[in-house]
Structure formats: structure tokens, C-alpha cells
Write a protein that holds these residues in place. Structure first.
Motif, short mmCIF file in Angstrom:
data_model
loop_
_atom_site.label_atom_id
_atom_site.label_comp_id
_atom_site.label_asym_id
_atom_site.label_seq_id
_atom_site.Cartn_x
_atom_site.Cartn_y
_atom_site.Cartn_z
N ASP A 274 0.85 -1.19 0.00
CA ASP A 274 0.00 0.00 0.00
C ASP A 274 0.89 1.24 0.00
O ASP A 274 1.60 1.50 0.99
N PRO A 275 0.90 2.02 -1.08
CA PRO A 275 1.74 3.23 -1.14
C PRO A 275 1.46 4.21 0.00
O PRO A 275 2.32 5.02 0.35
N ALA A 276 0.28 4.11 0.59
CA ALA A 276 -0.05 5.01 1.70
C ALA A 276 0.88 4.78 2.89
O ALA A 276 1.06 5.67 3.75
N ASN A 277 1.48 3.59 2.97
CA ASN A 277 2.39 3.29 4.07
C ASN A 277 3.71 4.06 3.98
O ASN A 277 4.51 4.02 4.91
N LEU A 278 3.93 4.76 2.85
CA LEU A 278 5.12 5.59 2.72
C LEU A 278 4.96 6.94 3.40
O LEU A 278 5.90 7.74 3.45
N GLU A 279 3.75 7.20 3.91
CA GLU A 279 3.48 8.48 4.59
C GLU A 279 3.22 8.27 6.07
O GLU A 279 2.50 7.34 6.44
N PRO A 280 3.82 9.08 6.91
CA PRO A 280 4.85 10.08 6.62
C PRO A 280 6.18 9.39 6.29
O PRO A 280 6.51 8.38 6.90
N PHE A 281 6.93 9.96 5.37
CA PHE A 281 8.13 9.30 4.89
C PHE A 281 9.24 9.29 5.95
O PHE A 281 9.99 8.32 6.06
N ALA A 282 9.33 10.37 6.70
CA ALA A 282 10.38 10.45 7.74
C ALA A 282 9.72 10.80 9.07
O ALA A 282 9.84 11.93 9.57
N PRO A 283 9.00 9.85 9.69
CA PRO A 283 8.26 10.15 10.92
C PRO A 283 9.15 10.54 12.10
O PRO A 283 8.69 11.22 13.02
N HIS A 284 10.40 10.11 12.10
CA HIS A 284 11.32 10.43 13.19
C HIS A 284 12.35 11.48 12.78
O HIS A 284 13.36 11.66 13.45
N GLY A 285 12.09 12.15 11.66
CA GLY A 285 13.02 13.17 11.17
C GLY A 285 14.07 12.56 10.25
O GLY A 285 14.36 11.36 10.31
N TRP A 286 14.65 13.41 9.40
CA TRP A 286 15.65 12.94 8.45
C TRP A 286 16.92 12.49 9.15
O TRP A 286 17.69 11.67 8.61
N SER A 287 17.17 13.00 10.34
CA SER A 287 18.38 12.62 11.06
C SER A 287 18.36 11.14 11.47
O SER A 287 19.42 10.57 11.77
N ALA A 288 17.18 10.52 11.48
CA ALA A 288 17.08 9.11 11.87
C ALA A 288 17.69 8.18 10.82
O ALA A 288 17.93 7.00 11.11
N ILE A 289 17.95 8.69 9.63
CA ILE A 289 18.56 7.86 8.59
C ILE A 289 19.96 7.43 9.02
O ILE A 289 20.40 6.31 8.71
N GLY A 290 20.66 8.30 9.77
CA GLY A 290 22.01 7.97 10.24
C GLY A 290 22.03 6.72 11.12
O GLY A 290 22.76 5.76 10.83
N PRO A 291 21.25 6.70 12.21
CA PRO A 291 21.20 5.49 13.04
C PRO A 291 20.72 4.26 12.27
O PRO A 291 21.18 3.14 12.53
N ALA A 292 19.80 4.45 11.31
CA ALA A 292 19.35 3.32 10.51
C ALA A 292 20.50 2.77 9.68
O ALA A 292 20.67 1.55 9.55
N ALA A 293 21.31 3.66 9.13
CA ALA A 293 22.47 3.23 8.35
C ALA A 293 23.48 2.50 9.22
O ALA A 293 24.12 1.54 8.79
#
Length: 438
Positions: free
Chosen positions: A186-205
Motif C-alpha cells: 500500500d503506497p499510503a504506508n510511505l506516509e509520513p516518509f520520515a516520521p522520526h526526522g531525516w536525522s534518523a537515517i544515520g542510526p538506521a544506516a
């Protein structure tokens, strides 16, 4: 080696067949896939989604992009000088015997510590389907270890065939998991795209560091290829494509199909399979866990045993471990040492019911250090090659330094091994290394 790579290839072309004990393109690709596409496929899609939401897909894409220069660097080095010493051989050429001994010890004494962790990971996933508690988990892990070491006791040709079956089955089952979950995307699951802020990409990486390792492993088996100059590069490209598609596809469908429930610990893959197969999905996920674990273990056991024999041959370990370093040889003595180290760690973890995460992180720190020095060696040794080769090595070095920072205090383990290796070098002087690749 008794014959040069060119002579071997010329002879193979005359005979029109692969000599006994040599890896072909398909087996080499399977070994790469098994080494890199490790146990992270079971847990990391869900864990990164929990950390950063749909924005975790950016971290996955970055992982694939960062893998390209690293894989290219080691493929170029392995193709130019196939040798069971792998990264240690390249470092020896670039920086001398002491640096080669250090990097060799990092891998040879670091990788066996993580092998039992792989076994426990696959075993715990299996136990979730069968029950039985810790006793069952430890028993399953012991069985996985035995299978992994037995597969390598009969040589790399048997190991390569086993890896081809394991990696092929794993890839097929992962594709099945993606396809059966597609109707629930479901494409709707892409929203919100960054629920924890863009800075959360770092810990995910940062969570993806474990999935980043593996590209150096097959360098220790480079001399086992029938046509190394051709097939190592082809295997690398094939593995990059397969791993990129599977990793990104699995991460994407996890977010699209599971939505807010994707952030589970190690069951996101099982959840995907349950969407299409119901309760049978748990069983299928357990099968994937076993294939993943055995595939990763097989690649690391094979390469570590070969490396130990090569280090012994070069004087960086006791001479008695040197048998089997030659192409086609079976390094059973070195394999036995790897088995003793992994077995000891396994018994301790099984008896104490200890968390295996420190074992994984210690191994990651050692392998990251191997990557760093190997990339630095590539930057020096590939200068007379293409500009692209040198650029890849420099880019790899920058990437690895960043990843090493993420490992934190676990860098203490490779530092301890560094001190021990330097003491060995002081007591056992070795012949100086040739300055460049031939």
C-alpha cells in the motif's frame, strides 16, 4: 603457486574444462552472495523501518551504492593477483610484512568469533517455529556449525557447490517472499516518509554495518577460480546486482506491506511470508534463516581456513598450518584451528546463555579494520591500473573509516590483535615483501 595464472588459464583453454578443485563463475557469485547477503536479511528490514520509518529505504540505497567501490576494489586486487592470502597479500605488497601480519590476524582471529553468533541467530529463528527453549536453540546452533565445517573439510569445490545450492535457494525464497507480499503493498504506508526526522537515517544506516561486510571474504579464495582475471570481476558484478535487488526489494516491500507493524525485531520476513502463506509462512521463514546462516558460515569458514594456511606459508603463523594454501588444496589444519576457536566461543555462549551481539560487533570491528587497510593497499597498488580503480579504493577507504567510527569501543579487539601480531613479528622476522603486484 607452482604455475602462473596465465599458464593455468592457457591450459584450461586447451582442455576446455574446469580443473578439479576450481571455482567457476556461478560458484564464485554464490560465495559472494552468501558472504554479503547474510543474516541481516532476517532482521534489518524491520529494524531499520522501526528506526527511520520509510526513510530507512534511503539508508538501504546508500548501502548498495557504497558497496560498489568496495567490491570493485577487492575484485580488482583479487583478479590481478589470485592468492589465498587475500587482503593480507595485498597489504604485504603495499606496506610490508608487519602490516600484512596484522591484517591477517584481524581476519583469522576475528572472523571465527562471529561464526557462532551466526549459528545462534539462525538457530533462534528456527526455535521460534519449533519451540524447545534455549536447549533447542543451542542444539540447532551446534548442528549448523557441524554442517558448516564438514562442508569445508572436503575442499573448496565441494564448498562451492554447497554454496551454489544455498545461495540459489535463498535467493529464490526471498523472491517468493517479496512476490507473495506484493498484493498487500500500500503506497499510503510511505506516509509520513520520515516520521522520526531525516536525522534518523544515520542510526538506521549504522544498523546496516553488519550487512556491509563480506566483500573481502572471497579474496582468500581467489586462487581457487579457474579463470580469476575473468570470473572474479564477473562474479562481483553478478553478486552486486543480485544483492542490490534482493536487499532493496525486501526492504521496500517490508515498508509497503507491513506499514506501522514493520518495526518488529527479527520477524519482519516471517510476517511477510505469513501474508501469503498463513501459518506456513513461519516455517518457510525458518528455512530461509537456515539457508542464510549456512551460506554465510560456509563462505567465512572457507576463506578463513585458506587465509590461515597462507599466513603460515608466509611466516605470519606457525609453519605447521601451511598445508593446503596452494590452489586446490584443503587447509584442514588451519580449518581445525578455526573450528577450535569457534567451538570454544560457542560452548561458552551456550553454557552462559550470553548475548551474541558483542561477538558480532567484535567481528565487525575486525573486518572493518581489514577493509580499511585493504582499501589503503588498493589505493597504492592500483595506481598503475585505471584511474577508476584508484578512485574506488580511495572512496572505499573513506567509507570504511566512517563505519569504523560507528563501531565505537569494539575497536579494542582489533587493537589487541594488532599488539599480539606485532609481538609475533618481532620474534619471527619474515622475508620482505615485493613492492608491487605482478
Amino acid at each position: 603457486m607452482a604455475r602462473t595464472t596465465q599458464a593455468v588459464q592457457a591450459n584450461d583453454d586447451r582442455q576446455g574444462s574446469v580443473p578439479a578443485g576450481r571455482l567457476n563463475f556461478a560458484q564464485g557469485t554464490a560465495l559472494y552472495v552468501g558472504a554479503v547477503l547474510g543474516t541481516g536479511v532476517l532482521a534489518l528490514p524491520g529494524l531499520t523501518a522501526k528506526e527511520a520509518g520509510p526513510a530507512s529505504l534511503v539508508a538501504w540505497f546508500a548501502l548498495i551504492v557504497m558497496s560498489i567501490p568496495l567490491a570493485a576494489t577487492f575484485a580488482a586486487l583479487a583478479a590481478r593477483q589470485p592468492d589465498s592470502g587475500g587482503v593480507s597479500t595485498y597489504v604485504r605488497r603495499a606496506f610490508g610484512t608487519r602490516a600484512a601480519t596484522v591484517v591477517g590476524w584481524w581476519f583469522y582471529l576475528g572472523a571465527p568469533v562471529g561464526i557462532p553468533a551466526l549459528a545462534f541467530f539462525g538457530a533462534s529463528y528456527l526455535e521460534r517455529s519449533t519451540g524447545g527453549g534455549w536447549t533447542a536453540t543451542a542444539s540447532y546452533a551446534a548442528g549448523l556449525l557441524v554442517v558448516g565445517f564438514l562442508a569445508n573439510a572436503f575442499g573448496v569445490r565441494v564448498s562451492g557447490r554447497v554454496q551454489l545450492i544455498l545461495s540459489g535457494s535463498l535467493a529464490l525464497l526471498l523472491v517468493v517472499g517479496i512476490l507473495v507480499a506484493l498484493p498487500h503493498a500500500d503506497p499510503a504506508n510511505l506516509e509520513p516518509f520520515a516520521p522520526h526526522g531525516w536525522s534518523a537515517i544515520g542510526p538506521a544506516a549504522a544498523l546496516l554495518v553488519w550487512s556491509f561486510t563480506g566483500w573481502e571474504t572471497v579474496t582468500h579464495l581467489s586462487a581457487e577460480f579457474a579463470h580469476p582475471e575473468r570470473d572474479i570481476k564477473r562474479s562481483t558484478i553478478g553478486a552486486l546486482l543480485a544483492i542490490g535487488v534482493l536487499y532493496l526489494g525486501l526492504a521496500t516491500i517490508t515498508v509497503l506491506a507491513l506499514g506501522s507493524t514493520s518495526g518488529t525485531t527479527a520477524t519482519s520476513l516471517a510476517s511477510l511470508l505469513e501474508l501469503g502463506f498463513g501459518s506456513f509462512g513461519k516455517i518457510l521463514a525458518s528455512v530461509i534463516a537456515i539457508l542464510t546462516t549456512l551460506g554465510t558460515m560456509n563462505a567465512y569458514i572457507a576463506s578463513t581456513a585458506k587465509l590461515g594456511a597462507a599466513l603460515s606459508r608466509d611466516g605470519a603463523l606457525p609453519r605447521g598450518l601451511g598445508s593446503g594454501a596452494e590452489a586446490g588444496g584443503v587447509p584442514r589444519r588451519s580449518l581445525a584451528i578455526v573450528g577450535v576457536i569457534s567451538g570454544t566461543v560457542f560452548v561458552y555462549a551456550a553454557l552462559t546463555k550470553s548475548d551474541v551481539q558483542p561477538l558480532v560487533l567484535c567481528t565487525t570491528a575486525c573486518l572493518g579494520a581489514v577493509y580499511a587497510l585493504g582499501s589503503a593497499a588498493g589505493a597504492k597498488l592500483l595506481r598503475d591500473s585505471t584511474r577508476w580503480g584508484t578512485s574506488s579504493a580511495i572512496a572505499s577507504l573513506v567509507i570504511i573509516v566512517i563505519l569504523l567510527v560507528l563501531t565505537g569501543w569494539y575497536m579494542i579487539w582489533p587493537l589487541i590483535l594488532t599488539a599480539a601480531a606485532l609481538v609475533w613479528c618481532a620474534r619471527h622476522p619474515q622475508e620482505p615483501a615485493a613492492p608491487t603486484l605482478q
